[in-house]
Design an enzyme around this catalytic site. Sequence first.
Site, mmCIF file in Angstrom:
data_model
loop_
_atom_site.group_PDB
_atom_site.id
_atom_site.type_symbol
_atom_site.label_atom_id
_atom_site.label_comp_id
_atom_site.label_asym_id
_atom_site.label_seq_id
_atom_site.Cartn_x
_atom_site.Cartn_y
_atom_site.Cartn_z
ATOM 1 N N GLU A 1 0.573 -0.781 0.117
ATOM 2 C CA GLU A 1 -0.014 0.415 -0.016
ATOM 3 C C GLU A 1 0.948 1.243 0.182
ATOM 4 O O GLU A 1 0.439 1.965 -0.709
ATOM 5 C CB GLU A 1 -1.189 -0.036 0.951
ATOM 6 C CG GLU A 1 -2.033 -1.156 1.052
ATOM 7 C CD GLU A 1 -2.619 -1.654 2.862
ATOM 8 O OE1 GLU A 1 -2.491 0.281 2.715
ATOM 9 O OE2 GLU A 1 -3.378 -1.902 2.380
ATOM 10 N N LYS A 2 2.179 1.258 0.770
ATOM 11 C CA LYS A 2 3.123 2.092 0.614
ATOM 12 C C LYS A 2 4.329 2.602 -0.428
ATOM 13 O O LYS A 2 5.052 3.520 -0.098
ATOM 14 C CB LYS A 2 3.547 2.697 2.252
ATOM 15 C CG LYS A 2 2.496 2.367 3.160
ATOM 16 C CD LYS A 2 1.312 4.320 3.328
ATOM 17 C CE LYS A 2 0.840 3.993 4.119
ATOM 18 N NZ LYS A 2 -0.317 4.856 4.663
ATOM 19 N N ASN A 3 4.036 1.474 -1.182
ATOM 20 C CA ASN A 3 4.876 1.617 -1.950
ATOM 21 C C ASN A 3 4.527 2.915 -3.476
ATOM 22 O O ASN A 3 3.355 2.781 -3.103
ATOM 23 C CB ASN A 3 4.982 0.901 -3.426
ATOM 24 C CG ASN A 3 6.167 0.291 -4.502
ATOM 25 O OD1 ASN A 3 5.745 1.012 -4.992
ATOM 26 N ND2 ASN A 3 7.136 -0.256 -3.812
#
Length: 312
Positions: A100-102
């Site tokens: 999700e935070k890539n």
Amino acid sequence: MVLFEDFEWDDITPIDIAETTAPLCHILYTEEFKKVMGYAKAMMARKEYSERAYFITDEVINIASAHYTIWKYRFDIVVHLKKNLVQELDWCDNIAYENEKNYQIWPYRQQIIELLEKETESVDDLLKLEYPLLDIMIEQDSKNYHVWSHRRWLVEKFKLYRTQRELEFTNDKINLDVRNNSAWNHRFLVQFGDIESNSSYDKEYLRDEIILTKDKIDLCPENPSSWNYLQAIYKKFSEILPIEDLNLFAIQYTHLVENPRVISIQALELTAEIYQKSDKNKSEEIYELLSTTYDPIRKNYWSFCKNLRYQN
């Protein structure tokens, strides 16, 4: 499902992951990572654009999704092999859901969209590929910066300003969480991102947007996001919307009225700015109260504002 064993590898000598002789911090790479990365580095060195190279990028990204160089290599392979771009976006969806935070996912996705744009007649067809992913990911994390940035990119690229879908989307997110600064920022882009400051604009449209924002401020007078949004409208259209017009609205959330429902730091700051033009003593008094009573943790900042405004 494609496996490592489905390809021939005998013609490739993997390149070891280089480390200095005495690293400050020795990285304990897994054997799997050293294996796939060794082959990937060897193929990048020889500029191989093949199905097995395409496969190895998937393996590396599954292990280290933030590896920028591998993303670049995969894109070059996609271009050379003329891979199915819709399927590539589907693959990218799965990587995004798992990371999700890539960050690297989103520039890569934009490159694929730009390629696909050349093959697609309708922008709507492209957006149909994007909206499900964005809706799901923002539902999971309503303040995911990378996802909001990608949505911003879509608005700017495909001129989605003031479109019903984008406006309804921001409405929904703000109604769910009036403090969602990402939603307020996106709304400002959608409403005014393509408009020059102080250009002629429909005053009735601006009035409706101001009323909506004031209603949200009334729900939560201490919310910086909605105050910033309101002031940004007035600053963008300062020639037709003088900031002084907000004084009566702002002072109802300050000590300047009897029995205020709540004291809002944002309202105090705005009134201090407004009074700077008409009553410097009143402005200085408000900054002093912010410094000593309402927001002492930022007293140095308020002192700076007071002195700056006073000098002006």
